[in-house]
Design a protein around this motif. Structure first.
Motif, PDB file in Angstrom:
ATOM      1  N   VAL A  50      84.299  53.273-113.290  1.00 31.39           N
ATOM      2  CA  VAL A  50      83.975  53.700-114.656  1.00 31.39           C
ATOM      3  C   VAL A  50      83.334  52.553-115.429  1.00 31.39           C
ATOM      4  O   VAL A  50      82.359  52.755-116.153  1.00 31.39           O
ATOM      5  N   ARG A  51      83.857  51.350-115.256  1.00 31.27           N
ATOM      6  CA  ARG A  51      83.282  50.192-115.951  1.00 31.27           C
ATOM      7  C   ARG A  51      81.878  49.871-115.446  1.00 31.27           C
ATOM      8  O   ARG A  51      81.041  49.402-116.207  1.00 31.27           O
ATOM      9  N   GLN A  52      81.640  50.107-114.167  1.00 26.87           N
ATOM     10  CA  GLN A  52      80.331  49.820-113.599  1.00 26.87           C
ATOM     11  C   GLN A  52      79.307  50.921-113.892  1.00 26.87           C
ATOM     12  O   GLN A  52      78.111  50.690-113.793  1.00 26.87           O
ATOM     13  N   ASN A  53      79.765  52.134-114.239  1.00 26.88           N
ATOM     14  CA  ASN A  53      78.876  53.271-114.465  1.00 26.88           C
ATOM     15  C   ASN A  53      79.153  53.942-115.819  1.00 26.88           C
ATOM     16  O   ASN A  53      79.433  55.144-115.875  1.00 26.88           O
ATOM     17  N   PRO A  54      79.064  53.207-116.914  1.00 29.41           N
ATOM     18  CA  PRO A  54      79.386  53.811-118.208  1.00 29.41           C
ATOM     19  C   PRO A  54      78.394  54.896-118.613  1.00 29.41           C
ATOM     20  O   PRO A  54      78.761  55.844-119.308  1.00 29.41           O
ATOM     21  N   ALA A  55      77.149  54.799-118.164  1.00 30.72           N
ATOM     22  CA  ALA A  55      76.149  55.806-118.523  1.00 30.72           C
ATOM     23  C   ALA A  55      76.511  57.163-117.919  1.00 30.72           C
ATOM     24  O   ALA A  55      76.403  58.196-118.592  1.00 30.72           O
ATOM     25  N   VAL A  57      79.485  58.254-117.109  1.00 32.91           N
ATOM     26  CA  VAL A  57      80.661  58.771-117.820  1.00 32.91           C
ATOM     27  C   VAL A  57      80.255  59.286-119.195  1.00 32.91           C
ATOM     28  O   VAL A  57      80.703  60.351-119.636  1.00 32.91           O
ATOM     29  N   GLY A  58      79.376  58.561-119.872  1.00 36.30           N
ATOM     30  CA  GLY A  58      78.917  58.994-121.194  1.00 36.30           C
ATOM     31  C   GLY A  58      78.143  60.288-121.139  1.00 36.30           C
ATOM     32  O   GLY A  58      78.335  61.177-121.986  1.00 36.30           O
ATOM     33  N   VAL A  59      77.260  60.432-120.170  1.00 37.82           N
ATOM     34  CA  VAL A  59      76.491  61.676-120.019  1.00 37.82           C
ATOM     35  C   VAL A  59      77.427  62.843-119.709  1.00 37.82           C
ATOM     36  O   VAL A  59      77.286  63.936-120.266  1.00 37.82           O
ATOM     37  N   ALA A  60      78.388  62.623-118.830  1.00 38.43           N
ATOM     38  CA  ALA A  60      79.342  63.692-118.489  1.00 38.43           C
ATOM     39  C   ALA A  60      80.171  64.095-119.711  1.00 38.43           C
ATOM     40  O   ALA A  60      80.380  65.284-119.962  1.00 38.43           O
ATOM     41  N   ALA A  61      80.635  63.119-120.482  1.00 38.70           N
ATOM     42  CA  ALA A  61      81.430  63.424-121.676  1.00 38.70           C
ATOM     43  C   ALA A  61      80.584  64.164-122.707  1.00 38.70           C
ATOM     44  O   ALA A  61      81.048  65.135-123.321  1.00 38.70           O
ATOM     45  N   THR A  62      79.342  63.747-122.886  1.00 40.35           N
ATOM     46  CA  THR A  62      78.449  64.419-123.839  1.00 40.35           C
ATOM     47  C   THR A  62      78.176  65.854-123.399  1.00 40.35           C
ATOM     48  O   THR A  62      78.184  66.775-124.220  1.00 40.35           O
TER      49      THR A  62
END
Length: 96
Positions: A50-55, A57-62
């Protein structure tokens, strides 16, 4: 044979047997810790991802926020199904 040598051999045999029993006891006690540690290692690896792939995670949450709840549940079920299938396939490949 020298009585002292015989005594030392007996002591050595007793020590080896004691060491073997202690190794076995450690292995038995270590099995329970191994399960707990493997769960902790997987959690740590997940957090690292998650720390290495914040984008991602952010796209999925959005995407989840913008979707209707029923649509989000449907996609969530599909993702879970795909993930479980991937894990089963990977386990089958590794067992060969």
């Amino acid at each position: 044979m020298n009585p002292r040598l015989l005594e030392l051999r007996e002591q050595r045999g007793a020590l080896r047997a004691r060491c073997a029993a202690q190794r076995h006891a450690l292995a038995v006690h270590g099995e329970a810790l191994e399960r707990v540690c493997s769960v902790a290692d997987r959690l740590r690896a997940g957090l690292h991802w998650v720390r290495q792939n914040p984008a991602v995670v952010g796209v999925a949450a959005t995407a989840l926020v913008l979707m209707k709840p029923s649509r989000a549940w449907r996609w969530g079920r599909r993702a879970l199904w795909a993930w479980q299938g991937w894990r089963a396939l990977r386990q089958r490949i590794h067992s060969l």
